[in-house]
Motif scaffolding. Structure first.
Motif: not given
Length: 306
Positions: A1-10, A29-42
């Motif tokens: 479960m994401r917190t407010t802080s997590d969503y600000l980082k997102l 997409g490069t930024i999405a991958f190196i920030t760890g959100i690429y697969e969740e985004l897809i």
């Protein structure tokens, strides 16, 4: 479960994606991958399907929103849009006035991203090696192509949106550069700056169509051929370094929609040759420092996301 802080980082990751996508040669997409959100985004984009519609009518808006991971997508999109409206202007200013330094930063960013991506490939074999090589070759060829010119019509806007968004979500393949190849980069950027809503609506429609369709293919590839798709994306990143090499000599120019000269055909050269051909300072040490900053940034992001 994401917190407010997590969503600000997102949202911050979305800002970084938007700033990257403003540069012809760097993929969000490069930024999405190196920030760890690429697969969740897809995976989240893929969920825009018939099942989502069924859930909407049978279980309600809240259930459908959870199914498509709506809060994640809206937060990320808000960051991207904010960046395109605000920070993208600063990035484009740097591109016009300090291109060597901007390209140097992104070169270091993408170079380290290649390592960040390929280290996730489990069990390299012949097929993975060949896929990596083909990805690098394809990206190199694409980034070496001479830009063309399309007439701005509703159909070309729609098609450009479909192609560009597919590139934007591929690490190493820049959606902005695809627009540049098609001759649609300046018209779309002018529409963003001038808030030309009709033009933007048509372009955005193409983006939506391409995004939903291509995300399903990528999601399937990750689930069934994860090793090969990671090798391919790593190759794309490596080949795209051809586009972001800092020291370039412009062989030909073209005019944008405002009558300003913009580079049409460029050749990568060594720093010493760059100075001889252009008469401009190489900015070698500041450029190398920014390359290092890009590398360190990726390593920090990779550590925090892994």
């Amino acid at each position: 479960m994401r917190t407010t802080s997590d969503y600000l980082k997102l949202a911050g990751k979305g800002v970084m994606m938007g700033a990257a996508d403003a540069v012809p040669g760097v993929s969000g997409g490069t930024i999405a991958f190196i920030t760890g959100i690429y697969e969740e985004l897809i995976e989240s984009i893929r969920r825009f399907d018939l099942q989502a519609i069924q859930i909407l009518f049978s279980q309600g808006v809240a259930a459908c929103w959870r199914h498509i991971n709506g809060t994640f997508l809206v937060t990320l999109l808000a960051g991207i849009v904010f960046s395109l409206i605000t920070l993208a202007r600063g990035v484009l200013y740097m591109l016009d006035n300090y291109p060597v330094l901007l390209w140097a930063f992104f070169f270091g960013l993408i170079l380290a991203s290649v390592w960040s991506l390929v280290r996730h490939v489990k069990g390299w074999n012949l097929s993975a090696n060949l896929t990596f090589f083909l990805g690098a070759l394809l990206a190199y060829i694409i980034t070496s192509m001479v830009p063309g010119t399309l007439t701005v019509t509703p159909w070309t806007l729609l098609g450009s949106g479909m192609l560009a968004i597919c590139a934007m979500i591929l690490p190493g393949i820049s959606g902005s550069f695809i627009l540049l190849l098609l001759g649609m980069y300046a018209p779309v950027l002018s529409a963003i700056k001038g808030f030309e809503f009709t033009t933007l609506a048509i372009f955005a429609s193409g983006c939506v169509i391409g995004l939903i369709s291509f995300s399903r293919l990528l999601s399937w590839a990750f689930h069934h051929h994860r090793r090969l798709i990671l090798a391919l994306l790593g190759g794309f990143m490596l080949g795209s370094l051809n586009k972001v090499w800092p020291w370039k000599y412009t062989l030909a120019y073209t005019l944008d929609s405002h009558g300003d000269a913009v580079p049409l055909l460029q050749r990568n050269v060594f720093p010493s040759v760059f100075s001889e051909l252009t008469g401009q300072p190489t900015l070698l040490w500041p450029a190398l420092a920014l390359m290092l900053v890009g590398v360190v940034l990726v390593l920090v992001l990779d550590r925090n996301s892994g």
